[in-house]
Write an enzyme that holds these catalytic residues in place. Structure first.
Site, PDB file in Angstrom:
ATOM      1  N   CYS A 179       5.695   0.103   7.180  1.00  0.00           N
ATOM      2  CA  CYS A 179       5.275   1.012   6.434  1.00  0.00           C
ATOM      3  C   CYS A 179       6.732   1.553   5.507  1.00  0.00           C
ATOM      4  CB  CYS A 179       4.934   2.263   7.213  1.00  0.00           C
ATOM      5  SG  CYS A 179       4.561   3.736   6.358  1.00  0.00           S
ATOM      6  N   LEU A 180       6.482   1.645   4.175  1.00  0.00           N
ATOM      7  CA  LEU A 180       7.585   2.132   3.357  1.00  0.00           C
ATOM      8  C   LEU A 180       7.996   3.401   3.923  1.00  0.00           C
ATOM      9  CD1 LEU A 180       5.950   1.143   0.013  1.00  0.00           C
ATOM     10  CD2 LEU A 180       7.573  -0.259   1.312  1.00  0.00           C
ATOM     11  N   HIS A 212      -2.573   7.748   6.725  1.00  0.00           N
ATOM     12  CA  HIS A 212      -1.641   8.656   5.989  1.00  0.00           C
ATOM     13  C   HIS A 212      -2.249   9.976   5.610  1.00  0.00           C
ATOM     14  CE1 HIS A 212       2.175   6.496   6.047  1.00  0.00           C
ATOM     15  NE2 HIS A 212       1.660   5.438   5.587  1.00  0.00           N
ATOM     16  N   GLN A 245       3.091   9.979   0.818  1.00  0.00           N
ATOM     17  CA  GLN A 245       4.504   9.270   1.126  1.00  0.00           C
ATOM     18  C   GLN A 245       5.352   9.975   0.023  1.00  0.00           C
ATOM     19  OE1 GLN A 245       2.282   5.564   1.937  1.00  0.00           O
ATOM     20  NE2 GLN A 245       4.428   5.155   3.000  1.00  0.00           N
ATOM     21  N   GLY A 271       0.840  -1.322  -0.164  1.00  0.00           N
ATOM     22  CA  GLY A 271      -0.069  -0.030  -0.099  1.00  0.00           C
ATOM     23  C   GLY A 271       0.884   1.279   0.003  1.00  0.00           C
ATOM     24  N   HIS A 322      -4.629   1.825   7.568  1.00  0.00           N
ATOM     25  CA  HIS A 322      -3.268   2.436   7.545  1.00  0.00           C
ATOM     26  C   HIS A 322      -3.084   3.529   6.347  1.00  0.00           C
ATOM     27  CE1 HIS A 322       1.280   1.580   7.868  1.00  0.00           C
ATOM     28  NE2 HIS A 322       1.012   2.400   6.602  1.00  0.00           N
ATOM     29  N   GLU A 323      -3.661   3.231   5.309  1.00  0.00           N
ATOM     30  CA  GLU A 323      -3.469   4.501   4.183  1.00  0.00           C
ATOM     31  C   GLU A 323      -4.380   5.554   4.442  1.00  0.00           C
ATOM     32  OE1 GLU A 323      -0.927   3.869   2.475  1.00  0.00           O
ATOM     33  OE2 GLU A 323      -0.584   1.622   2.899  1.00  0.00           O
TER      34      GLU A 323
HETATM   35 ZN    ZN Z   1       2.429   3.660   5.720  1.00  0.00          ZN
END
Ligand code: ZN
Length: 197
Positions: A111-112, A157, A56, A51, A153-154
């Protein structure tokens, strides 16, 4: 938006202020949006993520992309998983959680933007989601499993929240050293990492 033929993006990393910004509602469903979503899928795949939210990569639009494996399908599967998993990878525009299930469960999230850190987060097992497709069509679905986890989660963000913000003090203490290392690295590199497509 001057997004045409971009090949360089800056992944925003933990500790910087950019990840705390609130993303704006998408109102224009044009070719630029399609190209951005396409690039986001490429970046997500390059970094082996499931995701990614536009914030991000420093673009403050309410756009997320997902690539959740069909093998993650719950048993029994939820309507949202049945509907969406066969379409992966896919983008959701202006996603919002309109209803939270009452059962709260733990799951190890990563998370990236917070590389190498995995920690247990408590969230509802199921959610009802309203979103738009890249064409502007509104969809609404109830989902569980990894899909529900990833969407929550997204959407966080888009509201300036990273999963680290949701850790209990006890869990946070388990990853404190890794987070401090990320902070130190972030300070040196302006909380960004270059991604070349
Ligand atoms: Zn993330």
């Amino acid at each position: 938006m001057a997004l045409k033929k971009r090949s360089n993006y800056a992944l925003q990393t933990y500790g910087g202020t950019n990840l705390k910004k609130i993303s704006e509602v998408v109102t224009v469903f044009d070719r630029d949006l399609l190209m951005l979503a396409d690039d986001m899928v490429k970046i997500m795949h390059k970094l082996n993520g499931i995701g990614l939210a536009a914030v991000q990569i420093g673009i403050y639009k309410r756009l997320i992309v997902l690539d959740i494996a069909q093998s993650s399908m719950g048993n029994p599967p939820t309507p949202g998983e049945l509907q969406l998993l066969p379409q992966m990878p896919m983008a959701l525009v202006n996603p919002e959680i309109v209803e939270y299930g009452s059962e709260i469960i733990p799951y190890d999230e990563g998370c990236l933007s917070v590389p190498e850190v995995y920690a247990q987060v408590m969230r509802p097992r199921t959610v009802k989601v309203k979103a738009q497709t890249l064409n502007g069509e509104t969809i609404e679905f109830e989902c569980g499993g990894l899909l529900a986890r990833c969407i929550q989660h997204e959407v966080d963000h888009l509201n300036g929240t990273v999963f680290v913000d949701r850790l209990t003090e006890e869990v946070k203490s388990l990853v404190r050293n890794e987070l401090s290392a990320l902070e130190r690295r972030g300070k040196r590199f302006d909380y960004q990492r270059n991604i070349r497509l």
